[in-house]
Design a protein around this motif. Structure first.
Motif, PDB file in Angstrom:
ATOM      1  N   ILE A  80       0.670  -1.130   0.199  1.00 29.48           N
ATOM      2  CA  ILE A  80       0.176  -0.196  -0.078  1.00 29.48           C
ATOM      3  C   ILE A  80       0.724   1.271   0.097  1.00 29.48           C
ATOM      4  CG2 ILE A  80      -1.499   1.483   1.554  1.00 29.48           C
ATOM      5  CD1 ILE A  80      -2.915  -1.451   1.922  1.00 29.48           C
ATOM      6  N   GLN A  81       1.943   1.369   0.673  1.00 28.31           N
ATOM      7  CA  GLN A  81       2.426   2.051   0.973  1.00 28.31           C
ATOM      8  C   GLN A  81       3.584   2.409  -0.416  1.00 28.31           C
ATOM      9  OE1 GLN A  81       4.435   1.096   4.693  1.00 28.31           O
ATOM     10  NE2 GLN A  81       3.201   3.028   5.819  1.00 28.31           N
ATOM     11  N   ASN A  82       3.723   2.527  -1.111  1.00 30.74           N
ATOM     12  CA  ASN A  82       4.601   1.903  -1.829  1.00 30.74           C
ATOM     13  C   ASN A  82       3.723   2.274  -3.557  1.00 30.74           C
ATOM     14  OD1 ASN A  82       7.558   1.546  -1.802  1.00 30.74           O
ATOM     15  ND2 ASN A  82       6.729   0.221  -0.921  1.00 30.74           N
ATOM     16  N   GLY A  83       2.409   2.068  -3.250  1.00 31.38           N
ATOM     17  CA  GLY A  83       1.179   2.947  -4.310  1.00 31.38           C
ATOM     18  C   GLY A  83       0.754   1.318  -5.008  1.00 31.38           C
ATOM     19  N   TRP A  84       0.729   0.326  -4.620  1.00 30.49           N
ATOM     20  CA  TRP A  84       0.979  -0.803  -5.398  1.00 30.49           C
ATOM     21  C   TRP A  84      -0.796  -1.236  -4.958  1.00 30.49           C
ATOM     22  CZ3 TRP A  84       3.296  -1.373  -8.854  1.00 30.49           C
ATOM     23  CH2 TRP A  84       5.656  -1.726  -8.789  1.00 30.49           C
ATOM     24  N   VAL A  85      -1.039  -0.844  -4.400  1.00 38.41           N
ATOM     25  CA  VAL A  85      -2.532  -1.253  -4.461  1.00 38.41           C
ATOM     26  C   VAL A  85      -4.070   0.277  -4.479  1.00 38.41           C
ATOM     27  CG1 VAL A  85      -4.611  -1.420  -2.258  1.00 38.41           C
ATOM     28  CG2 VAL A  85      -1.574  -1.961  -2.485  1.00 38.41           C
ATOM     29  N   SER A  86      -5.102   0.412  -5.700  1.00 37.44           N
ATOM     30  CA  SER A  86      -6.072   0.969  -5.627  1.00 37.44           C
ATOM     31  C   SER A  86      -7.116   0.552  -5.122  1.00 37.44           C
ATOM     32  CB  SER A  86      -6.456   1.187  -7.129  1.00 37.44           C
ATOM     33  OG  SER A  86      -6.560  -0.388  -7.320  1.00 37.44           O
ATOM     34  N   ASP A 136       1.937  -6.107 -10.813  1.00 38.49           N
ATOM     35  CA  ASP A 136       3.919  -5.506 -10.935  1.00 38.49           C
ATOM     36  C   ASP A 136       3.577  -5.815  -9.708  1.00 38.49           C
ATOM     37  OD1 ASP A 136       3.756  -5.944 -14.002  1.00 38.49           O
ATOM     38  OD2 ASP A 136       3.855  -4.017 -13.854  1.00 38.49           O
ATOM     39  N   ALA A 137       3.102  -5.941  -8.739  1.00 41.78           N
ATOM     40  CA  ALA A 137       3.592  -5.608  -7.047  1.00 41.78           C
ATOM     41  C   ALA A 137       4.331  -6.560  -6.573  1.00 41.78           C
ATOM     42  CB  ALA A 137       2.412  -5.443  -6.460  1.00 41.78           C
ATOM     43  N   ARG A 138       5.604  -5.137  -6.021  1.00 43.46           N
ATOM     44  CA  ARG A 138       6.694  -6.508  -5.186  1.00 43.46           C
ATOM     45  C   ARG A 138       6.978  -5.743  -3.458  1.00 43.46           C
ATOM     46  NH1 ARG A 138       8.536  -3.422  -9.301  1.00 43.46           N
ATOM     47  NH2 ARG A 138       9.923  -2.266  -9.171  1.00 43.46           N
ATOM     48  N   VAL A 139       7.681  -6.577  -2.323  1.00 43.32           N
ATOM     49  CA  VAL A 139       7.377  -6.056  -2.020  1.00 43.32           C
ATOM     50  C   VAL A 139       8.685  -5.491  -1.394  1.00 43.32           C
ATOM     51  CG1 VAL A 139       7.533  -6.917   1.382  1.00 43.32           C
ATOM     52  CG2 VAL A 139       5.728  -7.853  -0.229  1.00 43.32           C
TER      53      VAL A 139
END
Length: 245
Positions: free
Chosen positions: A26-32, A55-58
């Motif tokens: 979430i903090q890295n902008g991968w969630v909408s 493309d989300a990655r931890v």
């Protein structure tokens, strides 16, 4: 209707990941949420559509450092028109080579570093990163800055040599620096520990009047160029991961 819950909890449920990983997504902008990126893990959701970017990655939530081309007339820190107010998504340089995705949190608590005088232009740094702050404050006198200085008047005999060797400013002898002519009216300075007003005073001591000052580089970091030319005044780019001053 699903009960309201924190976004991080919903992401963890939907994607079978830990709460900590969900918060990083979430903090890295991968969630909408309903198609809009949300960067707050505490954001409440109920029946909205929650999606994780394919493309989300931890990855660690890294602080941002911004390289801004300050125009003449913009205040570096204090004043009615501070540099930080010009760093917005709309002014991001289209040719930014960093590959960094723009996030809203990047525009919060940006600290201006190595300021420029109001009537000067060129490279400024604004950062959320304590490591960058320490480098540009604690090691400030060891970092070379490059300036392009437009001048008028006729330089005194041996003036170019004097500019680079042994002038004084505010009662102290200046360290040697590198000075050369770029053309008939522009001098290029590579200098450390320059104080406010110093370049104007140095030029005055050899018969020259400063018309304009533009900072091109801080340490190893330049304003930035692309196939379309240099980053224009009023635009900014990210400091790429691994690039150091």
């Amino acid at each position: 209707m699903p009960a309201s819950t924190r976004l991080a909890h919903r992401v963890a449920e939907l994607h079978g990941c830990s709460r900590a990983d969900a918060e990083q997504y979430i903090q890295n902008g991968w969630v909408s949420v309903d198609g809009q990126v949300v960067e707050s893990p505490q954001h409440p959701v109920d029946a909205q559509r929650v999606e994780l970017h394919p493309d989300a990655r931890v990855e660690p939530v890294e602080p941002a450092t911004v390289l801004f081309h300050k125009p003449v007339g913009v205040d570096a820190i204090a004043g009615t028109d501070p540099a930080s107010s010009h760093v917005t998504p709309a002014t991001h340089w289209a040719d930014d080579p960093s590959g960094q995705r723009i996030l809203q949190r990047h525009f919060q608590r940006l600290t201006p570093l190595v300021p420029l005088e109001k009537d000067a232009s060129g490279l400024m740094v604004l950062s959320q990163d304590g490591r960058v702050w320490r480098r540009l404050t604690e090691d400030a006198d060891q970092i070379e800055h490059e300036y392009l200085v437009e001048v008028s008047g006729e330089i005194a005999p041996y003036g170019l040599h004097r500019l680079g060797n042994g002038l004084e400013y505010q009662g102290r002898e200046l360290e040697r620096c590198k000075v050369s002519w770029q053309n008939e009216t522009r001098l290029r300075f590579a200098i450390k520990a320059a104080r406010q007003g110093q370049l104007q005073a140095m030029c005055a001591q050899v018969g020259l009047e400063v018309v304009s000052i533009r900072r091109l580089r801080i340490g190893r970091v330049p304003i930035g160029k692309s196939a379309n030319g240099a980053m224009p005044p009023g635009a900014w780019r990210y400091l790429p991961v691994g690039e150091k001053f």
